[in-house]
Motif scaffolding. Sequence first.
Motif, PDB file in Angstrom:
ATOM      1  N   SER A   1      24.036  -9.148 -38.940  1.00  0.00           N
ATOM      2  CA  SER A   1      25.113 -10.132 -38.861  1.00  0.00           C
ATOM      3  C   SER A   1      26.420  -9.483 -38.441  1.00  0.00           C
ATOM      4  O   SER A   1      27.188 -10.053 -37.652  1.00  0.00           O
ATOM      5  N   THR A   2      26.699  -8.288 -38.960  1.00  0.00           N
ATOM      6  CA  THR A   2      27.924  -7.594 -38.589  1.00  0.00           C
ATOM      7  C   THR A   2      27.936  -7.224 -37.106  1.00  0.00           C
ATOM      8  O   THR A   2      28.929  -7.460 -36.393  1.00  0.00           O
ATOM      9  N   CYS A   3      26.833  -6.663 -36.626  1.00  0.00           N
ATOM     10  CA  CYS A   3      26.749  -6.289 -35.202  1.00  0.00           C
ATOM     11  C   CYS A   3      26.772  -7.516 -34.303  1.00  0.00           C
ATOM     12  O   CYS A   3      27.342  -7.480 -33.200  1.00  0.00           O
ATOM     13  N   LEU A   4      26.174  -8.607 -34.765  1.00  0.00           N
ATOM     14  CA  LEU A   4      26.174  -9.831 -33.958  1.00  0.00           C
ATOM     15  C   LEU A   4      27.592 -10.375 -33.814  1.00  0.00           C
ATOM     16  O   LEU A   4      27.994 -10.818 -32.728  1.00  0.00           O
ATOM     17  N   GLY A   5      28.354 -10.341 -34.905  1.00  0.00           N
ATOM     18  CA  GLY A   5      29.737 -10.790 -34.811  1.00  0.00           C
ATOM     19  C   GLY A   5      30.558  -9.931 -33.869  1.00  0.00           C
ATOM     20  O   GLY A   5      31.414 -10.432 -33.131  1.00  0.00           O
ATOM     21  N   ILE A   6      30.299  -8.629 -33.879  1.00  0.00           N
ATOM     22  CA  ILE A   6      31.021  -7.730 -32.975  1.00  0.00           C
ATOM     23  C   ILE A   6      30.629  -7.992 -31.524  1.00  0.00           C
ATOM     24  O   ILE A   6      31.470  -7.980 -30.613  1.00  0.00           O
ATOM     25  N   ALA A   7      29.337  -8.247 -31.269  1.00  0.00           N
ATOM     26  CA  ALA A   7      28.856  -8.431 -29.897  1.00  0.00           C
ATOM     27  C   ALA A   7      29.454  -9.664 -29.236  1.00  0.00           C
ATOM     28  O   ALA A   7      29.676  -9.672 -28.017  1.00  0.00           O
ATOM     29  N   PHE A   8      29.704 -10.716 -30.007  1.00  0.00           N
ATOM     30  CA  PHE A   8      30.187 -11.971 -29.416  1.00  0.00           C
ATOM     31  C   PHE A   8      31.660 -12.221 -29.709  1.00  0.00           C
ATOM     32  O   PHE A   8      32.151 -13.326 -29.486  1.00  0.00           O
ATOM     33  N   SER A   9      32.356 -11.227 -30.196  1.00  0.00           N
ATOM     34  CA  SER A   9      33.790 -11.391 -30.434  1.00  0.00           C
ATOM     35  C   SER A   9      34.563 -11.065 -29.162  1.00  0.00           C
ATOM     36  O   SER A   9      34.095 -10.331 -28.295  1.00  0.00           O
ATOM     37  N   THR A  10      35.740 -11.619 -29.060  1.00  0.00           N
ATOM     38  CA  THR A  10      36.616 -11.358 -27.916  1.00  0.00           C
ATOM     39  C   THR A  10      37.890 -10.689 -28.413  1.00  0.00           C
ATOM     40  O   THR A  10      38.381 -10.972 -29.505  1.00  0.00           O
ATOM     41  N   GLY A  11      38.421  -9.803 -27.632  1.00  0.00           N
ATOM     42  CA  GLY A  11      39.643  -9.106 -28.013  1.00  0.00           C
ATOM     43  C   GLY A  11      39.454  -7.603 -27.941  1.00  0.00           C
ATOM     44  O   GLY A  11      38.478  -7.092 -27.385  1.00  0.00           O
ATOM     45  N   SER A  12      40.399  -6.892 -28.516  1.00  0.00           N
ATOM     46  CA  SER A  12      40.369  -5.443 -28.474  1.00  0.00           C
ATOM     47  C   SER A  12      39.290  -4.899 -29.397  1.00  0.00           C
ATOM     48  O   SER A  12      38.698  -5.622 -30.208  1.00  0.00           O
TER      49      SER A  12
ATOM     50  N   TRP B   1      39.626  -2.783 -31.898  1.00  0.00           N
ATOM     51  CA  TRP B   1      40.024  -2.825 -33.308  1.00  0.00           C
ATOM     52  C   TRP B   1      39.894  -4.226 -33.879  1.00  0.00           C
ATOM     53  O   TRP B   1      39.498  -4.402 -35.044  1.00  0.00           O
ATOM     54  N   MET B   2      40.227  -5.241 -33.100  1.00  0.00           N
ATOM     55  CA  MET B   2      40.082  -6.616 -33.575  1.00  0.00           C
ATOM     56  C   MET B   2      38.607  -6.975 -33.753  1.00  0.00           C
ATOM     57  O   MET B   2      38.242  -7.722 -34.658  1.00  0.00           O
ATOM     58  N   THR B   3      37.772  -6.420 -32.887  1.00  0.00           N
ATOM     59  CA  THR B   3      36.340  -6.666 -33.012  1.00  0.00           C
ATOM     60  C   THR B   3      35.798  -6.070 -34.302  1.00  0.00           C
ATOM     61  O   THR B   3      35.033  -6.708 -35.046  1.00  0.00           O
ATOM     62  N   ILE B   4      36.202  -4.822 -34.590  1.00  0.00           N
ATOM     63  CA  ILE B   4      35.756  -4.182 -35.833  1.00  0.00           C
ATOM     64  C   ILE B   4      36.302  -4.932 -37.045  1.00  0.00           C
ATOM     65  O   ILE B   4      35.601  -5.139 -38.052  1.00  0.00           O
ATOM     66  N   LEU B   5      37.575  -5.361 -36.946  1.00  0.00           N
ATOM     67  CA  LEU B   5      38.184  -6.099 -38.049  1.00  0.00           C
ATOM     68  C   LEU B   5      37.453  -7.415 -38.301  1.00  0.00           C
ATOM     69  O   LEU B   5      37.245  -7.807 -39.458  1.00  0.00           O
ATOM     70  N   GLN B   6      37.043  -8.086 -37.227  1.00  0.00           N
ATOM     71  CA  GLN B   6      36.316  -9.332 -37.405  1.00  0.00           C
ATOM     72  C   GLN B   6      34.980  -9.095 -38.099  1.00  0.00           C
ATOM     73  O   GLN B   6      34.566  -9.883 -38.955  1.00  0.00           O
ATOM     74  N   GLY B   7      34.291  -8.003 -37.744  1.00  0.00           N
ATOM     75  CA  GLY B   7      33.040  -7.697 -38.421  1.00  0.00           C
ATOM     76  C   GLY B   7      33.237  -7.457 -39.903  1.00  0.00           C
ATOM     77  O   GLY B   7      32.443  -7.936 -40.735  1.00  0.00           O
ATOM     78  N   LEU B   8      34.307  -6.718 -40.265  1.00  0.00           N
ATOM     79  CA  LEU B   8      34.589  -6.492 -41.682  1.00  0.00           C
ATOM     80  C   LEU B   8      34.960  -7.789 -42.380  1.00  0.00           C
ATOM     81  O   LEU B   8      34.580  -8.022 -43.536  1.00  0.00           O
ATOM     82  N   LEU B   9      35.723  -8.643 -41.694  1.00  0.00           N
ATOM     83  CA  LEU B   9      36.099  -9.927 -42.290  1.00  0.00           C
ATOM     84  C   LEU B   9      34.874 -10.798 -42.549  1.00  0.00           C
ATOM     85  O   LEU B   9      34.827 -11.525 -43.547  1.00  0.00           O
ATOM     86  N   GLU B  10      33.893 -10.739 -41.664  1.00  0.00           N
ATOM     87  CA  GLU B  10      32.683 -11.523 -41.880  1.00  0.00           C
ATOM     88  C   GLU B  10      31.949 -11.061 -43.129  1.00  0.00           C
ATOM     89  O   GLU B  10      31.451 -11.879 -43.919  1.00  0.00           O
ATOM     90  N   VAL B  11      31.856  -9.741 -43.321  1.00  0.00           N
ATOM     91  CA  VAL B  11      31.173  -9.222 -44.511  1.00  0.00           C
ATOM     92  C   VAL B  11      31.925  -9.602 -45.779  1.00  0.00           C
ATOM     93  O   VAL B  11      31.348 -10.147 -46.736  1.00  0.00           O
ATOM     94  N   VAL B  12      33.230  -9.339 -45.798  1.00  0.00           N
ATOM     95  CA  VAL B  12      34.023  -9.634 -46.994  1.00  0.00           C
ATOM     96  C   VAL B  12      34.082 -11.138 -47.248  1.00  0.00           C
ATOM     97  O   VAL B  12      33.913 -11.597 -48.388  1.00  0.00           O
ATOM     98  N   GLY B  13      34.294 -11.907 -46.189  1.00  0.00           N
ATOM     99  CA  GLY B  13      34.354 -13.355 -46.352  1.00  0.00           C
ATOM    100  C   GLY B  13      33.041 -13.945 -46.821  1.00  0.00           C
ATOM    101  O   GLY B  13      33.016 -14.863 -47.652  1.00  0.00           O
ATOM    102  N   GLY B  14      31.928 -13.425 -46.304  1.00  0.00           N
ATOM    103  CA  GLY B  14      30.632 -13.918 -46.740  1.00  0.00           C
ATOM    104  C   GLY B  14      30.362 -13.625 -48.204  1.00  0.00           C
ATOM    105  O   GLY B  14      29.849 -14.478 -48.941  1.00  0.00           O
ATOM    106  N   VAL B  15      30.731 -12.422 -48.647  1.00  0.00           N
ATOM    107  CA  VAL B  15      30.501 -12.057 -50.052  1.00  0.00           C
ATOM    108  C   VAL B  15      31.390 -12.879 -50.979  1.00  0.00           C
ATOM    109  O   VAL B  15      30.920 -13.421 -52.006  1.00  0.00           O
ATOM    110  N   ILE B  16      32.681 -13.012 -50.647  1.00  0.00           N
ATOM    111  CA  ILE B  16      33.593 -13.762 -51.516  1.00  0.00           C
ATOM    112  C   ILE B  16      33.201 -15.233 -51.581  1.00  0.00           C
ATOM    113  O   ILE B  16      33.149 -15.841 -52.670  1.00  0.00           O
ATOM    114  N   SER B  17      32.931 -15.838 -50.434  1.00  0.00           N
ATOM    115  CA  SER B  17      32.518 -17.250 -50.443  1.00  0.00           C
ATOM    116  C   SER B  17      31.199 -17.428 -51.175  1.00  0.00           C
ATOM    117  O   SER B  17      30.994 -18.439 -51.870  1.00  0.00           O
TER     118      SER B  17
END
Length: 498
Positions: A235-246, A248-264
Amino acid sequence: MISSIKAPRSSSSCCGPCATLRSRCPRPRGLLNLLITKACLFALLFGGVWSITGRECLPGGNLFGIIILFICSVLGGKLVGMIQLPTLPPFPPLLGMLLAGLLLRNVPYITTAVFIDTRWSAALRNIALSVILTRAGLGLDPSALQRLKAVCVRVAVGPCTVEASVVAVVSHFLLGLPWTWAFILGFVLSAVSPAVVVPSMLLLQREGLGVEKGIPTLLMAAGSLDGILAITGFSTCLGIAFSTGSTWMTILQGLLEVVGGVISGLVVGFFLCLFPSNDQEDLVLGRTLMLLGLSVFSVFFSHVVGFSGAGSLCTLVHSFCAALGWKSEKAPVAAMVGRSWDLFQPLLFGLIGAEITISTLSPSTVGLGVACISLGLLVRLFVTFLLVHHAGFNLKEKLFIAVAWLPKATVQAAIGSKALDMAREEGDETLIKFGLDVLTLAVLAILTTAPIGALGIGLAGPRLLARHIKDEADGEAGPSGPTEPVQEKDSRIPESRL
């Protein structure tokens, strides 16, 4: 007065034309009665659906294709499950389901009649994914994890991570996949299959093989963690593969998906512990519907908002948290979720098989893909054998654990096509090709490792594991070598401890 009252005549003692007709008309029974009943129910169902949907349930229609695929997948699973070799576990029915979809896609004339829209196919596979993730969360045994936490974590994390990394490196150089897609493929192929491992371990438990050291319990508990780790990495790699931007923003989005998924998942899991409450009627049904509904919603809603990986993690976490809150009351909910999986399993594997068109496959892709899978399996065997050192196992038991850690099926079918579905939404031909490569290798991994793993467990178990014998005379239990004869009057097969 009382004697003048006549009892009502029972139906069995009635006379007249009705009784005469009943006595003269033969009643079909047994298999014939069952076939006629099923045929009538199917005809009524088809007639009702046809009157509502019209062409959709006729040959060439979308609903017709889904129904035919489901029926053929069920029949294929039944046929493969009937293949029984002496002293070996049955072949996994999922192989028959996968082959049924593969045949429907690649047989001329049938392909045009059995049409399934790609959007419907993707939606059904996502629903099946949510059911699988729910079962994985409910299936985690906290007591087993606490008792075997050190070796369980090593067996779950080490082989999965190393195999995913090796497959990523090899596929990058052999298949030309970008690094992100190479790691997507690595995590897809690195997960072990509970659908193959768990039934085989339960069979070994019933025969008392390996229960002295807790090997079946260890592998069943570690299998759930292994799948969760693979899905998280995917899931983390998939989010990075289809993200747009720089970058660092791609890596940040992957981390946000993990943290957001766990908290929710924690929030939703706490909600499920409170609603519905214990004083509600039909508590098991209410909890099951709430759990599955939130799981399906999490998977689809995360895809809508652009954080597709967070939905899978949320489903895993809230299922596990709900099971912790329900404690012993989770068993009937897990059983009802298992019944829903019986419905979606044929659809999932049938749809995965139907995505593969043999005529469009490149021989080089298939050959290099088999090389990637084989190299990953060899590394997995070696790493698993090393990681169970200093855990109280002898040489034969270490070899068995390594062999039992080979089969792949369920996770590969659940997430193998997700990247392809997202690539089709993007409309990028290059991404679609990468997605097809990932799906093709996932199908190859299922077809090769599932039967080999099931046979390997069945053959290696009696030869490498000690049998746990319980003496009825003094009630003491002790291990016995796998080749020693066991007398029925002096031993008793222990009950499963799962």
